[in-house]
Design an enzyme around this catalytic site. Structure first.
Site, PDB file in Angstrom:
ATOM      1  N   ILE A 100       0.837  -1.212   0.000  1.00  0.00           N
ATOM      2  CA  ILE A 100       0.000   0.000   0.000  1.00  0.00           C
ATOM      3  C   ILE A 100       0.871   1.260   0.000  1.00  0.00           C
ATOM      4  CG2 ILE A 100      -1.828   1.248   1.221  1.00  0.00           C
ATOM      5  CD1 ILE A 100      -2.615  -1.578   0.120  1.00  0.00           C
ATOM      6  N   LYS A 156     -12.660  -4.252  11.871  1.00  0.00           N
ATOM      7  CA  LYS A 156     -13.488  -3.276  11.148  1.00  0.00           C
ATOM      8  C   LYS A 156     -14.831  -3.069  11.849  1.00  0.00           C
ATOM      9  CE  LYS A 156     -11.193  -4.272   6.803  1.00  0.00           C
ATOM     10  NZ  LYS A 156     -11.081  -5.229   5.705  1.00  0.00           N
ATOM     11  N   LYS A 199      -5.349  -0.587  10.938  1.00  0.00           N
ATOM     12  CA  LYS A 199      -6.524  -0.660  11.833  1.00  0.00           C
ATOM     13  C   LYS A 199      -6.158  -0.768  13.304  1.00  0.00           C
ATOM     14  CE  LYS A 199      -8.180  -3.236   7.970  1.00  0.00           C
ATOM     15  NZ  LYS A 199      -7.114  -3.999   7.358  1.00  0.00           N
ATOM     16  N   GLU A 203      -4.107  -9.296   4.362  1.00  0.00           N
ATOM     17  CA  GLU A 203      -3.227  -8.604   5.302  1.00  0.00           C
ATOM     18  C   GLU A 203      -1.817  -9.154   5.104  1.00  0.00           C
ATOM     19  OE1 GLU A 203      -4.264  -6.042   7.661  1.00  0.00           O
ATOM     20  OE2 GLU A 203      -5.610  -6.231   5.963  1.00  0.00           O
ATOM     21  N   GLY A 237      -3.105  -9.054  -3.674  1.00  0.00           N
ATOM     22  CA  GLY A 237      -2.819  -7.967  -2.722  1.00  0.00           C
ATOM     23  C   GLY A 237      -3.990  -7.603  -1.841  1.00  0.00           C
ATOM     24  N   LEU A 291     -13.240   2.715  -0.237  1.00  0.00           N
ATOM     25  CA  LEU A 291     -14.682   3.024  -0.261  1.00  0.00           C
ATOM     26  C   LEU A 291     -15.024   4.031   0.848  1.00  0.00           C
ATOM     27  CD1 LEU A 291     -16.315  -0.517  -0.664  1.00  0.00           C
ATOM     28  CD2 LEU A 291     -15.873   1.177  -2.448  1.00  0.00           C
ATOM     29  N   THR A 330       1.793   0.661   7.697  1.00  0.00           N
ATOM     30  CA  THR A 330       2.159  -0.642   8.244  1.00  0.00           C
ATOM     31  C   THR A 330       0.900  -1.275   8.829  1.00  0.00           C
ATOM     32  OG1 THR A 330       2.523   0.009  10.545  1.00  0.00           O
ATOM     33  CG2 THR A 330       4.335   0.406   9.026  1.00  0.00           C
ATOM     34  N   ASP A 363      -9.479  -9.531  11.075  1.00  0.00           N
ATOM     35  CA  ASP A 363      -9.506  -8.292  10.285  1.00  0.00           C
ATOM     36  C   ASP A 363     -10.934  -7.738  10.204  1.00  0.00           C
ATOM     37  OD1 ASP A 363      -8.193  -6.422   8.274  1.00  0.00           O
ATOM     38  OD2 ASP A 363      -9.830  -7.292   7.095  1.00  0.00           O
ATOM     39  N   ALA A 394     -11.289  -0.248   2.530  1.00  0.00           N
ATOM     40  CA  ALA A 394     -10.193   0.347   1.746  1.00  0.00           C
ATOM     41  C   ALA A 394     -10.593   1.741   1.269  1.00  0.00           C
ATOM     42  CB  ALA A 394      -9.801  -0.580   0.599  1.00  0.00           C
ATOM     43  N   GLU A 406      -9.747   6.635   6.688  1.00  0.00           N
ATOM     44  CA  GLU A 406     -10.774   6.072   5.807  1.00  0.00           C
ATOM     45  C   GLU A 406     -10.380   4.682   5.311  1.00  0.00           C
ATOM     46  OE1 GLU A 406     -13.762   5.235   4.597  1.00  0.00           O
ATOM     47  OE2 GLU A 406     -14.198   7.367   4.377  1.00  0.00           O
TER      48      GLU A 406
HETATM   49  N1  NDP Z   1      -4.019  -4.697   1.173  1.00  0.00           N
HETATM   50  C1  NDP Z   1      -5.154  -4.068   1.228  1.00  0.00           C
HETATM   51  O1  NDP Z   1      -6.004  -4.206   0.357  1.00  0.00           O
HETATM   52  C2  NDP Z   1      -5.446  -3.174   2.366  1.00  0.00           C
HETATM   53  C3  NDP Z   1      -4.527  -2.948   3.359  1.00  0.00           C
HETATM   54  N2  NDP Z   1      -4.816  -2.149   4.401  1.00  0.00           N
HETATM   55  C4  NDP Z   1      -3.812  -1.929   5.440  1.00  0.00           C
HETATM   56  O2  NDP Z   1      -2.647  -1.356   4.876  1.00  0.00           O
HETATM   57  C5  NDP Z   1      -1.543  -1.658   5.685  1.00  0.00           C
HETATM   58  C6  NDP Z   1      -0.377  -2.102   4.808  1.00  0.00           C
HETATM   59  O3  NDP Z   1      -0.690  -3.272   4.164  1.00  0.00           O
HETATM   60  P1  NDP Z   1       0.298  -3.842   3.032  1.00  0.00           P
HETATM   61  O4  NDP Z   1       0.881  -2.722   2.283  1.00  0.00           O
HETATM   62  O5  NDP Z   1      -0.493  -4.834   2.318  1.00  0.00           O
HETATM   63  O6  NDP Z   1       1.434  -4.515   3.915  1.00  0.00           O
HETATM   64  P2  NDP Z   1       2.943  -4.868   3.470  1.00  0.00           P
HETATM   65  O7  NDP Z   1       3.329  -6.043   4.289  1.00  0.00           O
HETATM   66  O8  NDP Z   1       3.059  -4.957   2.019  1.00  0.00           O
HETATM   67  O9  NDP Z   1       3.757  -3.617   3.938  1.00  0.00           O
HETATM   68  C7  NDP Z   1       3.967  -3.300   5.272  1.00  0.00           C
HETATM   69  C8  NDP Z   1       5.078  -2.289   5.360  1.00  0.00           C
HETATM   70  O10 NDP Z   1       5.181  -1.899   6.704  1.00  0.00           O
HETATM   71  C9  NDP Z   1       6.556  -1.892   7.070  1.00  0.00           C
HETATM   72  N3  NDP Z   1       6.680  -2.093   8.492  1.00  0.00           N
HETATM   73  C10 NDP Z   1       6.229  -3.128   9.240  1.00  0.00           C
HETATM   74  N4  NDP Z   1       6.516  -2.918  10.534  1.00  0.00           N
HETATM   75  C11 NDP Z   1       7.142  -1.734  10.608  1.00  0.00           C
HETATM   76  C12 NDP Z   1       7.676  -0.976  11.668  1.00  0.00           C
HETATM   77  N5  NDP Z   1       7.609  -1.381  12.904  1.00  0.00           N
HETATM   78  N6  NDP Z   1       8.255   0.199  11.373  1.00  0.00           N
HETATM   79  C13 NDP Z   1       8.337   0.629  10.108  1.00  0.00           C
HETATM   80  N7  NDP Z   1       7.845  -0.044   9.076  1.00  0.00           N
HETATM   81  C14 NDP Z   1       7.258  -1.229   9.323  1.00  0.00           C
HETATM   82  C15 NDP Z   1       7.174  -2.970   6.259  1.00  0.00           C
HETATM   83  O11 NDP Z   1       8.534  -2.672   6.120  1.00  0.00           O
HETATM   84  P3  NDP Z   1       9.678  -3.834   6.173  1.00  0.00           P
HETATM   85  O12 NDP Z   1       9.454  -4.608   4.955  1.00  0.00           O
HETATM   86  O13 NDP Z   1      10.924  -3.050   6.207  1.00  0.00           O
HETATM   87  O14 NDP Z   1       9.388  -4.606   7.416  1.00  0.00           O
HETATM   88  C16 NDP Z   1       6.409  -2.809   4.944  1.00  0.00           C
HETATM   89  O15 NDP Z   1       7.047  -1.833   4.168  1.00  0.00           O
HETATM   90  C17 NDP Z   1      -2.034  -2.675   6.693  1.00  0.00           C
HETATM   91  O16 NDP Z   1      -2.284  -2.047   7.920  1.00  0.00           O
HETATM   92  C18 NDP Z   1      -3.335  -3.172   6.091  1.00  0.00           C
HETATM   93  O17 NDP Z   1      -4.280  -3.581   7.047  1.00  0.00           O
HETATM   94  C19 NDP Z   1      -5.998  -1.504   4.509  1.00  0.00           C
HETATM   95  C20 NDP Z   1      -6.945  -1.654   3.561  1.00  0.00           C
HETATM   96  C21 NDP Z   1      -6.757  -2.518   2.408  1.00  0.00           C
HETATM   97  N1  LIG Z   2      -7.082  -7.603   4.103  1.00  0.00           N
HETATM   98  C1  LIG Z   2      -8.117  -6.670   4.092  1.00  0.00           C
HETATM   99  C2  LIG Z   2      -7.672  -5.439   3.402  1.00  0.00           C
HETATM  100  C3  LIG Z   2      -8.519  -4.313   3.707  1.00  0.00           C
HETATM  101  O1  LIG Z   2      -8.694  -3.900   4.840  1.00  0.00           O
HETATM  102  C4  LIG Z   2      -9.283  -7.206   3.309  1.00  0.00           C
HETATM  103  O2  LIG Z   2      -9.125  -8.236   2.694  1.00  0.00           O
HETATM  104  O3  LIG Z   2     -10.350  -6.615   3.363  1.00  0.00           O
HETATM  105 NA    NA Z   3     -12.860   3.249   3.458  1.00  0.00          NA
END
Ligand code: NDP
Ligand SMILES: N[C@@H](CC=O)C(=O)O
Ligand code: NA
Length: 913
Positions: free
Chosen positions: A565, A773, A670, A758, A755, A704, A646, A769, A702, A697
């Site tokens: 993300i 929500k 979250k 989580e 993607g 929405l 994160t 998860d 996501a 939001e």
């Molecule tokens: N995927 C989706 O459709 C949706 C995701 N979300 C939320 O978005 C967030 C990110 O998800 P996503 O991108 O899929 O996750 P990823 O695992 O792809 O990315 C997580 C990132 O967070 C970093 N990270 C983890 N712990 C730490 C820390 N302590 N300090 C600094 N950086 C840290 C990781 O870095 P490193 O690799 O260096 O550890 C990595 O870059 C989550 O909270 C998820 O719930 C919300 C809605 C929809």
């Molecule tokens: N993993 C979550 C991502 C959005 O919050 C989902 O599947 O809905």
């Molecule tokens: Na939303």
């Protein structure tokens, strides 16, 4: 000769007088005034005396000299007004032969019918001339060598520029002048003292030489051009405040005479120098050449006065402090006064008065950048944009004064006692301190004022002594000094009559977390002044500057978690940056990106087209404290936002501290909103009490609009009864695609690759998860629930709950496909589908998360892909719930939701909508 007789020893002889005075001195022979008693005036020519005298002079000039200006200009019979344009070129503009040629070029190209060009001495020459005087006064023989350097400088410039008779004539005069100067300096050397008239006479040669050179170069182009020694025309009287007032009546009389003998369409006139009514050479003091140009503008009733300098014009704020400061196209005369008070690169107020009288515009232009249109100082009514619409901004510029202290005199004994203010400021005057601003509320219990820090000790001692009795008797409670203050002034003529300007100003300061110590606004409303802590000064300047659209709404951003993300968000920011800047005045600067291991920092903003490479090449060890300090600690950008991408609860636990420090927080994580209730409530309370924003939001559905829809319903007074829906993009995808020959684990794998899951897919399959929500929406609706209060039906096979890693979990999952295959078959047999749903039952104050069966016709059975569907049943939407449906997971839509929160923040901070 009595003057010398008393001060010379018999062994000194008088200097030889030149036998034939040159043309430029016929009317004011250098030694003619040796016979006359010099006017009694302080010796040195007066430099800028500080702000008080500046404003005082402004009034003085308006009330005395200006009255005469009107009749005077009527008297001058020159070719009709509007045909003359006046140019003034400062020392740097004529600093070398090349530059003099350039100036001549500009003069020749100006298409005005008639032109008068005022020139200063070549750069450094005035200083060289003063140096000659000081050396002679100190009986330092090296003045002779210094005089040679002056001769050499002009000789070589002339040799470069002129040839033949022109050169010979100039050099002959130059040598004659140098001989005269030698005699004069010798006299000063012998006397060990130079009167002001002597000094002014010596110093004025710089202007004479540059005027002669320039007029000769203009003549080379074939045009007629006359040189004017303004001491033949411009008559001034000294004022009590060591400035000079033009005598317009006498000046115009002399100008008329001069013009009848020297009529020409191009005149090059000496700046800075003038004469007294008794024909004693004098100068116009500081910024004298600008003043010369303005007076000439008035005498000639010129169509425009152009002041050529080395900057593009007047800036909206000091560009060294505000990198986005812009050149102001137009300023009113009054605004120019205000800005000049703060040392902005504007004309001295007295320069403006003569031209203001006749509405003659003054244009400040850069000789080294002819493409810049410069700043026009003129009457405000004429401010129009290219389309002819009036578009004057109420605020024009901002300026600051540092190193101030506030003095607060407080006590009940002050109210209703006439003479208290006079006693306070009398004491301040007695120690010679300059009061920069004053503020007193109408309750009269305290008077506070700002003085330069270096004067505050004397001021407070004087006040303590003056009010000793009142302090002892308790009529005054304190005389307090608040050190380390700065003034931030907002200038704009249209602030008067425009409601809301101060509100916007104070709002911008509040949003940048800046505390205002004192406020002053006169009823002319040209200037609102606030006193703030010195350390806040630059930040405050940038915050207000950016708020009034003079620069973009700039936000310093720190992105934590450049994973799926976060990485997608950075790419979206890169793609949209130019549009945001151009169309919406929003400048989003990513100052830092950090993961759990490495971080990348930048002082000006990371180049987002190569952030991944930069992170690899220049990344340093991650350090959250340093990261936040870097992103928030810079003084360039007034607003800071941290975007947490994160899924980490430790990162989320820091939001409270960030918000408290004025850092806005945006997140799809979250953990904070679904973590311990107490911490959540603390966070939301802080957010509601401050001007700092917290947007999330992305945490539900996501991109929405789920949170904003719910908040909109609540804020407008609707009552939430029940929120029910499919909240997991992952589980929606799985059950939408768990059909035919596809196994459950295949569908999970696909959701992960897409993607939707989580970082650890067990968070999705376990229902945690969705439960998070549900909690987020329940709390938003006012329920005080903990995560543990939500019964959750987990889809994680019991033996895999403790798998070492997400990878191991995914590997072993196919072994348990049978269980869900069986549940699916049973549902299908009954004409139903499986759907994983969450419910917030607001009426009964509870939430549930479970796998349910729905008829194939049910809306929950009609979804595809990662669709979420959320139904809000409320008092207003009771029979038919309000439904939001669409993709509820995935990199692009989630990052888009986060991006949209960032833009919401920008809009709250003042970006146009
Ligand atoms: N995927 C989706 O459709 C949706 C995701 N979300 C939320 O978005 C967030 C990110 O998800 P996503 O991108 O899929 O996750 P990823 O695992 O792809 O990315 C997580 C990132 O967070 C970093 N990270 C983890 N712990 C730490 C820390 N302590 N300090 C600094 N950086 C840290 C990781 O870095 P490193 O690799 O260096 O550890 C990595 O870059 C989550 O909270 C998820 O719930 C919300 C809605 C929809
Ligand atoms: N993993 C979550 C991502 C959005 O919050 C989902 O599947 O809905
Ligand atoms: Na939303």
């Amino acid at each position: 000769m009595a003057f010398f007789a008393s001060s010379l020893s018999p062994s000194y002889s008088l200097p030889n007088l030149p036998s034939k005075p040159n043309k430029f001195f016929t009317k004011i022979h250098p030694f003619s005034f040796l016979q006359r008693p010099p006017i009694s005036r302080p010796r040195c020519s007066l430099p800028f005396q500080g702000r008080e005298s500046l404003n005082f002079n402004l009034l003085a000039s308006v009330t005395t000299a200006d009255v005469l200006l009107d009749e005077a200009v009527e008297e001058v019979q020159l070719p009709k007004g509007d045909t003359w344009s006046i140019h003034k070129f400062g020392g740097t503009c004529v600093g070398t032969s090349e530059r003099i040629r350039n100036v001549a070029n500009i003069v020749v190209k100006d298409e005005s019918e008639r032109k008068l060009v005022v020139v200063s001495a070549m750069s450094k020459v005035t200083d060289m001339m003063y140096d000659l005087i000081h050396k002679a006064e100190a009986r330092d023989d090296s003045y002779i060598i210094s005089l040679d350097a002056v001769l050499e400088k002009h000789k070589s410039t002339a040799t470069d520029l002129l040839e033949g008779d022109d050169l010979a004539n100039f050099l002959a005069r130059l040598h004659q002048d140098i001989n005269n100067l030698k005699a004069m300096l010798r006299a000063i050397y012998i006397a060990g003292h130079a009167t002001e008239s002597f000094s002014d006479f010596v110093v004025g040669h710089g202007e004479l030489w540059s005027a002669q050179l320039l007029s000769a170069v203009v003549r080379k182009s074939g045009l007629g051009c006359t040189c004017m020694d303004t001491r033949e025309v411009l008559v001034v009287n000294p004022t009590s405040s060591n400035q000079v007032d033009p005598d317009y009546v006498e000046s115009s009389r002399r100008l008329k005479k001069w013009y009848s003998e020297n009529s020409s369409d191009i005149i090059v006139a000496t700046g800075f120098i003038a004469t007294t009514p008794q024909n004693i050479p004098t100068t116009l003091k500081r910024d004298g050449s600008d003043f010369s140009a303005a007076i000439m503008g008035a005498l000639f009733k010129a169509r425009q006065v152009t002041i050529w300098t080395d900057v593009d014009g007047v800036y909206s704020a000091d560009p060294r402090k505000v990198s986005e400061a812009v050149i102001l196209k137009k300023l009113s005369y009054q605004e120019a006064w205000e800005m000049s008070y703060f040392g902005a690169n504007v004309l001295h107020p007295r320069t403006i008065i003569p031209v203001m009288k006749y509405d003659i515009p003054i244009v400040i232009r850069n000789i080294f950048n002819l493409s810049a249109p410069g700043t026009m100082i003129c009457r405000p009514d004429g401010f129009e944009n290219e389309d002819g619409d009036r578009v004057e901004s109420p605020v024009k510029g901002f300026a600051t004064i540092d190193n101030l202290a506030l003095v607060n005199v407080e006590g009940t004994g002050m109210a209703g006692v006439p003479g208290t203010a006079s006693a306070i400021f009398g004491a301040v005057r007695d120690v010679g301190a300059n009061v920069i601003m004053i503020s007193q509320a109408s309750s009269e219990h305290s008077v506070c004022f700002a003085v330069p820090e270096k004067e505050v000790k004397a001021v407070s001692a004087a006040l303590e002594s003056r009010f000793r009795q009142a302090l002892d008797a308790g009529r005054l409670s304190q005389i307090a000094v608040i050190p380390n203050c700065s003034i931030l002034a907002t200038v704009g003529q249209k602030m008067a009559s425009t409601p809301g300007v101060s509100a916007t100003l104070f709002n911008a300061l509040a949003k940048a977390n800046i505390n205002i110590r004192a406020i002053a606004q006169g009823c002319s409303e040209y200037n609102v002044t606030v006193v703030i802590k010195r350390e806040d000064c630059i930040k405050a300047l940038r915050a207000v500057h950016s708020r009034f659209y003079l620069s973009r709404t700039t936000i310093a951003m720190g992105i934590i978690g450049p994973g799926l993300i976060g990485g997608t968000l950075l790419d979206q920011l890169k793609d949209q940056a130019a549009v945001l800047k151009e169309k919406f005045n929003i400048d989003l600067r990513v100052m830092g990106i950090t993961g759990s291991k490495t971080m990348l920092l930048s002082d000006t903003g990371i180049d987002l087209s190569i952030w991944r490479d930069l992170q690899k090449e220049q990344g340093e060890k991650a350090d959250m404290q340093k990261f936040v300090q870097h992103v928030h600690g810079n003084h360039f950008i007034p607003n800071t936002a941290i975007v947490d991408c994160t899924a980490d609860s430790h990162v989320a636990s820091r939001y409270h501290d960030w918000l408290r420090r004025g850092i806005h927080v945006i997140t799809p994580n979250k953990k904070a909103n679904s973590g311990p209730l107490e911490q959540y409530l603390k966070l939301r309370t802080l957010q509601r009490q401050s001007y700092t924003h917290y947007f999330y939001e992305g945490t539900v559905g996501a991109g929405l609009p789920i949170i904003s829809t719910l908040q909109g319903l609540l804020e407008t007074g609707d009552k939430i009864l029940r929120i029910e829906g499919i909240f997991s993009g992952t589980l929606s995808y799985i059950f939408n695609n768990f059909v035919g020959a596809r196994t459950f684990s295949d569908a999970v794998k696909e959701a992960k690759v897409a993607g939707y899951t989580e970082p650890d897919p067990r968070d999705d399959l376990s229902g945690t998860d969705v439960a998070r929500k549900v909690i987020i929406l329940a709390r938003e609706s006012g329920l005080k629930l903990e995560l543990a209060d939500i019964p959750v039906q987990s889809l994680v096979p019991e033996p895999l709950k403790d798998s070492a890693s997400p990878e191991e979990f995914m590997e072993k999952l196919p072994q348990y496909d049978q269980d869900l295959a069986k549940q699916r078959q049973e549902a299908e047999a009954a004409g139903e589908v499986l759907r994983y749903v969450g419910v917030v039952d607001v009426v009964n104050k509870k939430g549930t998360v479970e796998l349910r069966r729905y008829k194939k016709e049910h809306p929950f059975a009609q979804l595809s892909g990662s669709d979420n569907i959320i139904a809000f049943s409320t008092q207003r939407y009771e029979k038919q719930p309000l439904i939001v449906r669409g993709p509820g997971a995935g990199a692009e839509v989630t990052a888009g939701g986060v991006f949209s929160d960032i833009l919401r923040l920008a809009s709250y901070l003042g970006a146009p909508s």
